[in-house]
Scaffold this active site. Structure first.
Site, short mmCIF file in Angstrom:
data_model
loop_
_atom_site.label_atom_id
_atom_site.label_comp_id
_atom_site.label_asym_id
_atom_site.label_seq_id
_atom_site.Cartn_x
_atom_site.Cartn_y
_atom_site.Cartn_z
N HIS A 121 -7.49 -1.91 -5.75
CA HIS A 121 -8.76 -1.54 -5.12
C HIS A 121 -9.58 -2.77 -4.78
CE1 HIS A 121 -9.67 2.92 -5.46
NE2 HIS A 121 -8.42 2.81 -5.86
N GLU A 163 -7.46 4.20 1.68
CA GLU A 163 -8.76 4.87 1.71
C GLU A 163 -9.77 3.97 2.41
OE1 GLU A 163 -7.69 3.93 -1.55
OE2 GLU A 163 -6.51 5.72 -2.01
#
Length: 318
Positions: free
Chosen positions: A38, A106
């Protein structure tokens, strides 16, 4: 026989804590590691987001367990050429004990470099082309590629493992699952969905490995564990495509106000009921997963590893 691994959360823990958790996981009897990739955490309460490739380098020295990213997006934030270099170096450091888990990403992580966030069909198209580029580079030969989404000019990886890095593809819907079956070396998903596994097998997955993951929150006070899971991971209960399209932790925090503590309590195994933890993990094994990765929510990592070492893993391995 199903194997059981530990899922390292880069969203919750700093690099040193992740390395220590990997050591504890190996000591507890887990047989492999997943690690998330991330740029942002899902919310500010989670509070971390170290660069995964640096952490993997440390893991290579700290543990003898296999490591896999779960998952990396090789399409926007990092060009597939750079992702391939990072994966190949990781595989060399880990003496071949590395698999590259990839997905279509994402907006939370990928929009930080600017530009539009494509619709799902385009993201999957980009992922397929990125995998093609990376597989060519893993051969150690010079690669030039002029595709729809990527250009590669005279690129060659000089540091490569003896065998090309295996690429497992994440999928959460029929289209992505079918893509994983067609182009992946394995399949990654995070729900105990036997139908998805069957779709993967029918679509070309055959004997390829299937990996799944789940979160739990061990604690001697179940209500406190529920509060912890709700505070840190309410975002996991958001419906539909919100997880792919919301662009910032702030937006996830806003959306997560709609998720109740009761919803989290019913979806996440919390507390110290041995049978509840065994049942939650066994559901994945029963669905047909080859490896199940468990993540402990919150700071009580040592308590979790002691609990699983002495009470949960022995029952799962019977």
């Amino acid at each position: 026989m199903t194997e059981y691994g530990y899922f390292l959360s880069c969203e919750e823990h700093d690099p040193r804590a992740l390395v220590e958790q990997a050591r504890m996981a190996e000591q507890a009897g887990f047989t492999s590691l997943w690690i998330s990739d991330h740029f942002h955490p899902w919310n500010d309460e989670q509070g971390q987001a170290p660069f995964v490739w640096s952490v993997i380098g440390a893991l290579a020295e700290a543990t003898s367990l296999p490591v896999e990213t779960a998952v990396t997006c090789p399409t926007k934030r990092l060009h597939p050429v750079i992702t391939a270099q990072a994966a190949a170096t990781s595989a060399v450091l880990l003496n071949g004990r590395f698999r590259l888990g990839v997905g279509s990403g994402e907006a939370l992580n990928e929009q930080v470099v600017g530009g539009e966030w494509p619709q799902t069909s385009v993201r999957l198209e980009m992922l397929e082309e990125a995998i093609q580029v990376m597989r060519s580079l893993f051969e150690g030969k010079e690669v030039s590629h002029h595709g729809k989404h990527y250009t590669v000019q005279n690129a060659r990886l000089y540091t490569v493992p003896e065998e090309p890095v295996r690429i497992d593809v994440s999928g959460f819907g029929p289209t992505a699952t079918e893509l994983a079956a067609r182009i992946g070396d394995g399949f990654i998903t995070v729900a105990p969905d036997a139908d998805a596994i069957e779709r993967f097998r029918r679509g070309g997955g055959g004997g390829k490995p299937v990996h799944g993951g789940l979160k739990v929150c061990y604690g001697t006070d179940r209500e406190e564990a529920v509060r912890t899971a709700h505070r840190l991971w309410a975002n996991e209960q958001l419906p539909g495509e919100l997880g792919q399209v919301l662009p910032t932790p702030r937006h996830f925090e806003q959306a997560s106000t709609l998720v109740t503590r009761e919803q989290v309590a019913s979806a996440v195994t919390c507390g110290d009921d041995v049978e509840a933890h065994v049942a939650a993990v066994q559901e994945y094994a029963d669905a047909g997963f080859d490896t199940v990765y468990v993540n402990q929510i919150g700071q009580d990592q040592r308590g979790f590893f002691d609990f699983y070492r002495t009470k949960v893993l022995p029952q799962l391995k019977d």
